[in-house]
Scaffold this motif. Structure first.
Motif, PDB file in Angstrom:
ATOM      1  N   LEU A 143      73.137  31.719 -27.386  1.00  0.00           N
ATOM      2  CA  LEU A 143      74.143  32.223 -26.450  1.00  0.00           C
ATOM      3  C   LEU A 143      74.463  33.693 -26.680  1.00  0.00           C
ATOM      4  O   LEU A 143      74.752  34.424 -25.744  1.00  0.00           O
ATOM      5  N   VAL A 144      74.427  34.146 -27.935  1.00  0.00           N
ATOM      6  CA  VAL A 144      74.864  35.513 -28.246  1.00  0.00           C
ATOM      7  C   VAL A 144      73.721  36.457 -28.600  1.00  0.00           C
ATOM      8  O   VAL A 144      73.938  37.653 -28.762  1.00  0.00           O
ATOM      9  N   ILE A 145      72.522  35.947 -28.685  1.00  0.00           N
ATOM     10  CA  ILE A 145      71.404  36.749 -29.160  1.00  0.00           C
ATOM     11  C   ILE A 145      71.084  37.916 -28.223  1.00  0.00           C
ATOM     12  O   ILE A 145      70.599  38.959 -28.653  1.00  0.00           O
ATOM     13  N   ARG A 146      71.357  37.774 -26.951  1.00  0.00           N
ATOM     14  CA  ARG A 146      70.995  38.807 -25.972  1.00  0.00           C
ATOM     15  C   ARG A 146      72.104  39.806 -25.699  1.00  0.00           C
ATOM     16  O   ARG A 146      71.934  40.699 -24.880  1.00  0.00           O
ATOM     17  N   LEU A 147      73.242  39.685 -26.365  1.00  0.00           N
ATOM     18  CA  LEU A 147      74.336  40.620 -26.134  1.00  0.00           C
ATOM     19  C   LEU A 147      73.956  42.007 -26.643  1.00  0.00           C
ATOM     20  O   LEU A 147      73.401  42.151 -27.727  1.00  0.00           O
ATOM     21  N   THR A 160      81.256  44.467 -30.541  1.00  0.00           N
ATOM     22  CA  THR A 160      81.610  43.171 -29.962  1.00  0.00           C
ATOM     23  C   THR A 160      82.767  43.250 -28.968  1.00  0.00           C
ATOM     24  O   THR A 160      82.981  42.315 -28.206  1.00  0.00           O
ATOM     25  N   TYR A 161      83.496  44.351 -28.971  1.00  0.00           N
ATOM     26  CA  TYR A 161      84.693  44.440 -28.129  1.00  0.00           C
ATOM     27  C   TYR A 161      84.403  44.176 -26.642  1.00  0.00           C
ATOM     28  O   TYR A 161      85.132  43.408 -26.006  1.00  0.00           O
ATOM     29  N   PRO A 162      83.349  44.749 -26.062  1.00  0.00           N
ATOM     30  CA  PRO A 162      83.087  44.470 -24.643  1.00  0.00           C
ATOM     31  C   PRO A 162      82.730  42.998 -24.376  1.00  0.00           C
ATOM     32  O   PRO A 162      82.816  42.538 -23.238  1.00  0.00           O
ATOM     33  N   HIS A 163      82.341  42.276 -25.414  1.00  0.00           N
ATOM     34  CA  HIS A 163      81.891  40.890 -25.253  1.00  0.00           C
ATOM     35  C   HIS A 163      82.920  39.870 -25.728  1.00  0.00           C
ATOM     36  O   HIS A 163      82.618  38.689 -25.813  1.00  0.00           O
ATOM     37  N   ARG A 164      84.136  40.302 -26.030  1.00  0.00           N
ATOM     38  CA  ARG A 164      85.111  39.414 -26.670  1.00  0.00           C
ATOM     39  C   ARG A 164      85.458  38.196 -25.821  1.00  0.00           C
ATOM     40  O   ARG A 164      85.595  37.091 -26.351  1.00  0.00           O
ATOM     41  N   LYS A 165      85.578  38.348 -24.506  1.00  0.00           N
ATOM     42  CA  LYS A 165      85.911  37.191 -23.660  1.00  0.00           C
ATOM     43  C   LYS A 165      84.776  36.176 -23.662  1.00  0.00           C
ATOM     44  O   LYS A 165      85.006  34.969 -23.740  1.00  0.00           O
ATOM     45  N   TYR A 166      83.548  36.683 -23.595  1.00  0.00           N
ATOM     46  CA  TYR A 166      82.388  35.789 -23.622  1.00  0.00           C
ATOM     47  C   TYR A 166      82.300  35.057 -24.964  1.00  0.00           C
ATOM     48  O   TYR A 166      82.021  33.852 -25.000  1.00  0.00           O
ATOM     49  N   LEU A 167      82.550  35.773 -26.060  1.00  0.00           N
ATOM     50  CA  LEU A 167      82.510  35.144 -27.376  1.00  0.00           C
ATOM     51  C   LEU A 167      83.570  34.055 -27.499  1.00  0.00           C
ATOM     52  O   LEU A 167      83.312  32.990 -28.074  1.00  0.00           O
ATOM     53  N   ARG A 191      86.275  42.059 -39.347  1.00  0.00           N
ATOM     54  CA  ARG A 191      85.904  42.690 -38.078  1.00  0.00           C
ATOM     55  C   ARG A 191      84.610  42.088 -37.535  1.00  0.00           C
ATOM     56  O   ARG A 191      83.672  42.786 -37.172  1.00  0.00           O
ATOM     57  N   ALA A 192      84.592  40.764 -37.514  1.00  0.00           N
ATOM     58  CA  ALA A 192      83.407  40.036 -37.079  1.00  0.00           C
ATOM     59  C   ALA A 192      83.831  38.743 -36.393  1.00  0.00           C
ATOM     60  O   ALA A 192      84.900  38.202 -36.658  1.00  0.00           O
ATOM     61  N   TRP A 193      82.994  38.266 -35.501  1.00  0.00           N
ATOM     62  CA  TRP A 193      83.197  36.986 -34.840  1.00  0.00           C
ATOM     63  C   TRP A 193      82.357  35.951 -35.577  1.00  0.00           C
ATOM     64  O   TRP A 193      81.282  36.254 -36.081  1.00  0.00           O
ATOM     65  N   TYR A 194      82.861  34.715 -35.640  1.00  0.00           N
ATOM     66  CA  TYR A 194      82.111  33.677 -36.330  1.00  0.00           C
ATOM     67  C   TYR A 194      82.197  32.369 -35.573  1.00  0.00           C
ATOM     68  O   TYR A 194      83.105  32.123 -34.793  1.00  0.00           O
ATOM     69  N   TYR A 195      81.206  31.529 -35.825  1.00  0.00           N
ATOM     70  CA  TYR A 195      81.229  30.161 -35.330  1.00  0.00           C
ATOM     71  C   TYR A 195      80.841  29.258 -36.485  1.00  0.00           C
ATOM     72  O   TYR A 195      79.921  29.554 -37.258  1.00  0.00           O
TER      73      TYR A 195
END
Length: 105
Positions: A19-23, A41-48, A60-64
């Motif tokens: 899902l996030v590889i192409r960002l 990542t800021y422009p992609h925060r809603k998608y994340l 300062r990172a997103w995680y799953y």
């Protein structure tokens, strides 16, 4: 009692990576059973958020992570370097990103 390994966690991580590889402008890293997304990542925060990623402010990172088997013990804040050294780390490289994009077409 016989233990049978459940591969659903790996399948779920692969789905999240795809899902996030192409960002644009982000780096995707797998540490153990966690997926970390860093970079621009800021422009992609809603998608994340839609993809069920959470933001770790201090890193300062997103995680799953599938929290089914995780329970934090103690009050220590782990740095990314400590996470990498404990659980191992694999960054998704540019050629792998391109391969994923070509496979989707």
């Amino acid at each position: 009692r016989t233990y049978k390994y459940d591969f659903t966690n790996e399948d779920e991580l692969i789905q999240k990576v795809n899902l996030v590889i192409r960002l644009e402008g982000v780096e995707v890293e797998i540490c153990g059973v966690w997926v970390w997304v860093t970079g621009e990542t800021y422009p992609h925060r809603k998608y994340l958020k839609e993809c069920e990623f959470k933001y770790a402010r201090k890193k300062r990172a997103w995680y799953y992570h599938n929290m089914q088997f995780y329970r934090k013990r103690g009050t220590d804040d782990w740095t990314m370097d400590r996470i990498r050294s404990t659980w191992g780390s694999k960054k998704v490289e540019e050629d792998e990103k391109q391969k994923q994009i070509k496979e989707k077409k």
